[in-house]
Design a protein around this motif. Sequence first.
Motif, PDB file in Angstrom:
ATOM      1  N   VAL A 172       0.595  -1.281  -0.337  1.00  0.00           N
ATOM      2  CA  VAL A 172      -0.058  -0.031  -0.146  1.00  0.00           C
ATOM      3  C   VAL A 172       0.988   1.272   0.014  1.00  0.00           C
ATOM      4  O   VAL A 172       1.937   1.191   0.802  1.00  0.00           O
ATOM      5  N   LEU A 173       0.579   2.204  -1.032  1.00  0.00           N
ATOM      6  CA  LEU A 173       1.141   3.525  -1.020  1.00  0.00           C
ATOM      7  C   LEU A 173       0.576   4.472  -0.296  1.00  0.00           C
ATOM      8  O   LEU A 173      -0.844   4.539  -0.550  1.00  0.00           O
ATOM      9  N   LYS A 174       1.099   5.015   0.624  1.00  0.00           N
ATOM     10  CA  LYS A 174       0.368   6.007   1.402  1.00  0.00           C
ATOM     11  C   LYS A 174       1.089   7.340   1.575  1.00  0.00           C
ATOM     12  O   LYS A 174       2.315   7.567   1.494  1.00  0.00           O
ATOM     13  N   ASP A 175       0.229   8.447   1.918  1.00  0.00           N
ATOM     14  CA  ASP A 175       0.826   9.920   2.222  1.00  0.00           C
ATOM     15  C   ASP A 175       1.360   9.775   3.328  1.00  0.00           C
ATOM     16  O   ASP A 175       0.652   9.395   4.586  1.00  0.00           O
ATOM     17  N   ALA A 176       2.658  10.202   3.623  1.00  0.00           N
ATOM     18  CA  ALA A 176       3.324  10.185   4.905  1.00  0.00           C
ATOM     19  C   ALA A 176       3.025  11.067   5.685  1.00  0.00           C
ATOM     20  O   ALA A 176       2.964  11.009   7.107  1.00  0.00           O
ATOM     21  N   SER A 177       2.284  12.234   5.490  1.00  0.00           N
ATOM     22  CA  SER A 177       1.750  13.305   6.411  1.00  0.00           C
ATOM     23  C   SER A 177       0.496  12.935   6.877  1.00  0.00           C
ATOM     24  O   SER A 177       0.116  13.002   8.226  1.00  0.00           O
ATOM     25  N   SER A 178      -0.591  12.505   5.923  1.00  0.00           N
ATOM     26  CA  SER A 178      -1.734  12.266   6.621  1.00  0.00           C
ATOM     27  C   SER A 178      -2.201  10.753   6.747  1.00  0.00           C
ATOM     28  O   SER A 178      -3.211  10.367   7.525  1.00  0.00           O
ATOM     29  N   GLY A 179      -1.288   9.833   6.249  1.00  0.00           N
ATOM     30  CA  GLY A 179      -1.698   8.638   6.465  1.00  0.00           C
ATOM     31  C   GLY A 179      -2.832   7.971   5.163  1.00  0.00           C
ATOM     32  O   GLY A 179      -3.105   6.809   5.214  1.00  0.00           O
ATOM     33  N   ALA A 180      -3.258   8.917   4.505  1.00  0.00           N
ATOM     34  CA  ALA A 180      -4.296   8.464   3.455  1.00  0.00           C
ATOM     35  C   ALA A 180      -3.843   7.619   2.591  1.00  0.00           C
ATOM     36  O   ALA A 180      -2.347   7.479   2.143  1.00  0.00           O
ATOM     37  N   THR A 181      -4.470   6.551   2.069  1.00  0.00           N
ATOM     38  CA  THR A 181      -4.076   5.638   1.237  1.00  0.00           C
ATOM     39  C   THR A 181      -3.893   6.141  -0.406  1.00  0.00           C
ATOM     40  O   THR A 181      -4.873   6.840  -0.921  1.00  0.00           O
ATOM     41  N   ILE A 182      -3.061   6.265  -0.834  1.00  0.00           N
ATOM     42  CA  ILE A 182      -2.970   6.645  -2.287  1.00  0.00           C
ATOM     43  C   ILE A 182      -3.108   5.648  -3.249  1.00  0.00           C
ATOM     44  O   ILE A 182      -3.979   5.868  -4.280  1.00  0.00           O
ATOM     45  N   TYR A 183      -2.696   4.297  -2.965  1.00  0.00           N
ATOM     46  CA  TYR A 183      -2.946   3.314  -3.967  1.00  0.00           C
ATOM     47  C   TYR A 183      -2.896   1.898  -3.304  1.00  0.00           C
ATOM     48  O   TYR A 183      -1.624   1.957  -2.455  1.00  0.00           O
ATOM     49  N   THR A 184      -3.512   0.807  -3.450  1.00  0.00           N
ATOM     50  CA  THR A 184      -3.253  -0.488  -2.861  1.00  0.00           C
ATOM     51  C   THR A 184      -3.016  -1.339  -4.087  1.00  0.00           C
ATOM     52  O   THR A 184      -3.774  -1.767  -4.910  1.00  0.00           O
ATOM     53  N   PHE A 185      -1.948  -2.091  -3.927  1.00  0.00           N
ATOM     54  CA  PHE A 185      -1.497  -2.919  -5.013  1.00  0.00           C
ATOM     55  C   PHE A 185      -1.965  -4.463  -4.532  1.00  0.00           C
ATOM     56  O   PHE A 185      -1.582  -4.838  -3.318  1.00  0.00           O
ATOM     57  N   THR A 186      -2.641  -4.997  -5.319  1.00  0.00           N
ATOM     58  CA  THR A 186      -3.045  -6.429  -5.294  1.00  0.00           C
ATOM     59  C   THR A 186      -2.575  -7.191  -6.187  1.00  0.00           C
ATOM     60  O   THR A 186      -2.134  -6.535  -7.566  1.00  0.00           O
ATOM     61  N   ARG A 187      -2.603  -8.674  -6.171  1.00  0.00           N
ATOM     62  CA  ARG A 187      -2.312  -9.527  -7.232  1.00  0.00           C
ATOM     63  C   ARG A 187      -2.971  -9.393  -8.388  1.00  0.00           C
ATOM     64  O   ARG A 187      -2.744  -9.588  -9.502  1.00  0.00           O
ATOM     65  N   ALA A 188      -4.435  -9.013  -8.241  1.00  0.00           N
ATOM     66  CA  ALA A 188      -5.521  -8.761  -9.216  1.00  0.00           C
ATOM     67  C   ALA A 188      -5.069  -7.550 -10.087  1.00  0.00           C
ATOM     68  O   ALA A 188      -5.507  -7.673 -11.115  1.00  0.00           O
ATOM     69  N   LYS A 189      -4.366  -6.681  -9.403  1.00  0.00           N
ATOM     70  CA  LYS A 189      -4.263  -5.392 -10.253  1.00  0.00           C
ATOM     71  C   LYS A 189      -2.863  -5.271 -10.986  1.00  0.00           C
ATOM     72  O   LYS A 189      -2.549  -4.211 -11.584  1.00  0.00           O
ATOM     73  N   VAL A 190      -2.067  -6.278 -10.762  1.00  0.00           N
ATOM     74  CA  VAL A 190      -0.721  -5.944 -11.362  1.00  0.00           C
ATOM     75  C   VAL A 190      -0.328  -7.344 -12.347  1.00  0.00           C
ATOM     76  O   VAL A 190      -1.096  -8.429 -12.169  1.00  0.00           O
ATOM     77  N   LYS A 191       0.659  -7.177 -13.069  1.00  0.00           N
ATOM     78  CA  LYS A 191       0.927  -8.386 -13.724  1.00  0.00           C
ATOM     79  C   LYS A 191       2.362  -8.495 -13.720  1.00  0.00           C
ATOM     80  O   LYS A 191       3.067  -7.515 -13.287  1.00  0.00           O
ATOM     81  N   ASN A 192       2.946  -9.770 -14.155  1.00  0.00           N
ATOM     82  CA  ASN A 192       4.637  -9.758 -14.106  1.00  0.00           C
ATOM     83  C   ASN A 192       4.981  -9.631 -12.695  1.00  0.00           C
ATOM     84  O   ASN A 192       6.069  -9.082 -12.666  1.00  0.00           O
ATOM     85  N   PHE A 193       4.513 -10.073 -11.727  1.00  0.00           N
ATOM     86  CA  PHE A 193       4.702  -9.952 -10.483  1.00  0.00           C
ATOM     87  C   PHE A 193       5.952 -11.072 -10.058  1.00  0.00           C
ATOM     88  O   PHE A 193       5.546 -12.210 -10.256  1.00  0.00           O
TER      89      PHE A 193
END
Length: 155
Positions: A73-94
């Motif tokens: 999970v990529l999060k904003d370091a100041s607010s802690g808000a989630t920027i993007y969540t990487f899942t196996r379903a969202k990626v390829k060539n893992f």
Amino acid sequence: MKKLFTAFAAAAVLAAGAFAEDVTGGVDSVTGAATAIGEVANVSETLQGVWFDSKYNCNWQFQVNTGSDAFCVLKDASSGATIYTFTRAKVKNFKGEMESNKFVLSWECPAKNRIYKFSKDFAGNTDLNLDIFNDYYQERHSAKIKYVAGEASVK
């Protein structure tokens, strides 16, 4: 410093063990999906924790055994808000691979038009080398990201 070195030495042993056990393919313990030959199946056994990217003020948080399909999970370091969540379903060539004295984790994210590559040397410090290549704009972001926390959960 001794604890940190011991933790990464243990991670190196786990990564080597995970790589050795999965040379014939198998089932990914994060998602239950089939894995490719030579792929490290469980990210949480190999790379876990939180690393800070100062250029974009964000944290890369890698999974420690949860019931989630997410592995990062990529999060904003100041607010802690989630920027993007990487899942196996969202990626390829893992891929999670051992290359000489370092572990390399990489994947492509079609939704973001980017290729992500993280590498960690087993000797030395706790930093990760991060390379992000944007296929559409032909841009590359390369940085050393700093380790900030050991145990993370990507809930």
